[in-house]
Design an enzyme around this catalytic site. Structure first.
Site, PDB file in Angstrom:
ATOM      1  CG  ASP A  98      75.339 -47.014  87.714  1.00 52.27           C
ATOM      2  OD1 ASP A  98      75.162 -48.191  87.341  1.00 52.27           O
ATOM      3  OD2 ASP A  98      75.045 -46.032  87.016  1.00 52.27           O
ATOM      4  CD  GLU A 191      71.638 -49.159  82.863  1.00 53.35           C
ATOM      5  OE1 GLU A 191      70.861 -49.443  81.943  1.00 53.35           O
ATOM      6  OE2 GLU A 191      71.327 -48.364  83.766  1.00 53.35           O
TER       7      GLU A 191
HETATM    8 ZN   LIG Z   1      68.984 -50.401  85.690  1.00 55.91          ZN
END
Ligand SMILES: [Zn+2]
Length: 423
Positions: A98, A191
Site C-alpha cells: 500500500d 502498513e
Molecule cells: Zn513504508
C-alpha cells in the site's frame, strides 16, 4: 559458517550493475503505476481492494521466478519461498504494497531524469525539487533520479522496497552458484494504516530473522523504535439542566479538558526529541454526560512508558476528586514494542547487516526511529526484524523521489546479506 562474502560474487555483481539498473527500473516504474492507496477509515482488511492488484501481479512474478509455496491470502498478504542453494536457517524480507493515504496515489506518472544535472528539477504544475532545499539530491548528480509529475506521490514507500526484493530474488534465481538459505518473501497490505500486522499468520513463517526493506537514506538501518501504548480515557459525567446544576453537575467535557491540560507539556512531542518520549492527546470527543480522549504514549524505555501509564491512572483519580459525581476510566492497549530489546540477544544479525552494507560500498549507519514499523510487530511475535534502507526520499507527498543507484545498492545489499546467513 560462511561469514566472509565471496569476493568473486561481489565483483561479478559490480559488472552486473546495468542488469540491476534495468531490472529495477522496469519493475519500479511498473509497480508505482498500480494504484494501491490504503484507507484508514475502512474497517476491512485489506482496507482497499485495489491493493490486490499489485499483490496478484507479484504473486504471478514470484511463481515465474521459481518461488515455491506462493500464497496470497484474503487479507492480501503474499508469502513466497525462494528455495535454498545452501545450508542455513531461513530468513525473510518484507515490504508493503500500500501507499500512504495522506496524498493522491492514483495515476502516478513517474518522471525519469537521466544524467541529473544537479539543478532544480521541474516536476509539473509549477512544483519544483530544489537541491538547495533537499541537499541529498546533489549526491546523485550525473545519475538517474526518478520523481513524480507533481500531482501525486511517487510510492517509493514502499514499492522501492518491493522492487529491490524482487530484483534480488531474480538475481539469485539466475545465479544458483550463490549460496544462501531459504528466503521468505513477505509482501503485506495496510502498513500505512498501522493495521497490516493485525492477525498476521506468523505461524506460516519459518524465518528466524526478517528484514523490512522500508527505510530511506542509503546505508541506514533502523534497529530501535519506540515502545508504544495507546490509552482510551472515558469520562462519565452527571448530567442535569445547567439552570439548576449548582453543586450537582459533573461535566464530562470539562473533565476531559482538565485531564488533558494536566499532561506534562515538557513530555509532549513538540517538546522532545532524540531519546525522550512523550504523551500526546490525539483525539477528544464529548458532551456533558460522556467524553472520551485518546492519548498515545511513546518512549524507547519500557519502564518510562509504564511510569506514564501509572500517571494516567493517578490523574484519573485526581479528576474524579475535583469533579464530584464524575467517573474516569483508563484503558491501555499496547501497540508495539522497541525492537532493540528483541535484537539485543542476537548481535550477529546487525553485524551481518553492517557487513553486507559495507560490502556493497556504503557506510552502515544504525538509526533509532521515533515511530514504529511492521518489523516491530514481528519482533514481539518472535522474529527479530530490523528495517533496511530503500533510498526513497521525501516520502508520502509530491516531492517524493529516489535515485536509481540507491535502489541498486539496496538490492545488492540483500544479495550480499543472504550469503552471510548461509550456514
Ligand atoms: Zn513504508
Amino acid at each position: 559458517m560462511q561469514h566472509i562474502l565471496n569476493r568473486m560474487i561481489v565483483q561479478s555483481m559490480e559488472t552486473d550493475r546495468s542488469w540491476f539498473e534495468g531490472d529495477l527500473m522496469e519493475r519500479f516504474l511498473r509497480y508505482v503505476r498500480v494504484h494501491t492507496t490504503s484507507d484508514p477509515h475502512s474497517a476491512s482488511t485489506p482496507s482497499t481492494e485495489r491493493q490486490f492488484d499489485l499483490a496478484r501481479m507479484l504473486e504471478t512474478e514470484l511463481r515465474s521466478l521459481g518461488s515455491t509455496d506462493v500464497t496470497l491470502d484474503e487479507q492480501c498478504r503474499l508469502i513466497a519461498r525462494v528455495p535454498a542453494t545452501g545450508p542455513g536457517d531461513p530468513i525473510g524480507f518484507m515490504a508493503h504494497v500500500d501507499t500512504a493515504p495522506d496524498f493522491p496515489g492514483e495515476h502516478v506518472n513517474p518522471c525519469v531524469h537521466e544524467r541529473y544535472d544537479g539543478g532544480v528539477i521541474e516536476l509539473g504544475g509549477g512544483f519544483t525539487l530544489d537541491p538547495a532545499e533537499y541537499p541529498m539530491l546533489s549526491r546523485y548528480t550525473g545519475e538517474t533520479v526518478i520523481t513524480t509529475d507533481g500531482s501525486t506521490l511517487l510510492g517509493a514507500d514502499d514499492k522501492a522496497g518491493i522492487a529491490e526484493i524482487m530484483t534480488a530474488v531474480a538475481y539469485l534465481t539466475a545465479h544458483p552458484q550463490i549460496h544462501h538459505p531459504e528466503i521468505e518473501v513477505i509482501f503485506t497490505s495496510d502498513e500505512e494504516t498501522g493495521r497490516g500486522m493485525d492477525g498476521f499468520p506468523v505461524e506460516k513463517l519459518r524465518s528466524g530473522f526478517c528484514f523490512t526493506i522500508d527505510g530511506t537514506d542509503e546505508g541506514a538501518v533502523e534497529a530501535e523504535c519506540f515502545t508504544a501504548y495507546k490509552a482510551t480515557v472515558s469520562f462519565t459525567g452527571y448530567s442535569i439542566h445547567p439552570g439548576s446544576a449548582r453543586g450537582k453537575l459533573a461535566n464530562a467535557t470539562s473533565m476531559a479538558a482538565t485531564y488533558i491540560a494536566m499532561l506534562p507539556r515538557s513530555e509532549s512531542p513538540e517538546a522532545t526529541d532524540d531519546r525522550y518520549g512523550f504523551y500526546c492527546a490525539t483525539e477528544v470527543t464529548g458532551g456533558i454526560s460522556k467524553a472520551s480522549a485518546t492519548i498515545i504514549l511513546r518512549d524507547f524505555d519500557h519502564d518510562i512508558v509504564k511510569r506514564r501509564i501509572s500517571y494516567l491512572e493517578q490523574l484519573a483519580r485526581t479528576i474524579e476528586g475535583s469533579f464530584p459525581g464524575g467517573k474516569v476510566d483508563v484503558n491501555v492497549d499496547r501497540q508495539y514494542l522497541n525492537m532493540a530489546d528483541f535484537l539485543a540477544p542476537h548481535p550477529e544479525v546487525l553485524d551481518r547487516v553492517r557487513k553486507a552494507i559495507a560490502a556493497t560500498g556504503m557506510e552502515p549507519v544504525i538509526h533509532r526511529i521515533r515511530g514504529g514499523t511492521d518489523g516491530a510487530r514481528l519482533c514481539e511475535r518472535g522474529i527479530p526484524t530490523p528495517n533496511i534502507f530503500t533510498g526513497g526520499q521525501n516520502l508520502h507527498g509530491r516531492y517524493e523521489w529516489i535515485a536509481l543507484p540507491a535502489m541498486v545498492r539496496a538490492s545488492k545489499t540483500i544479495v550480499n546479506l543472504v550469503q552471510l546467513f548461509a550456514g
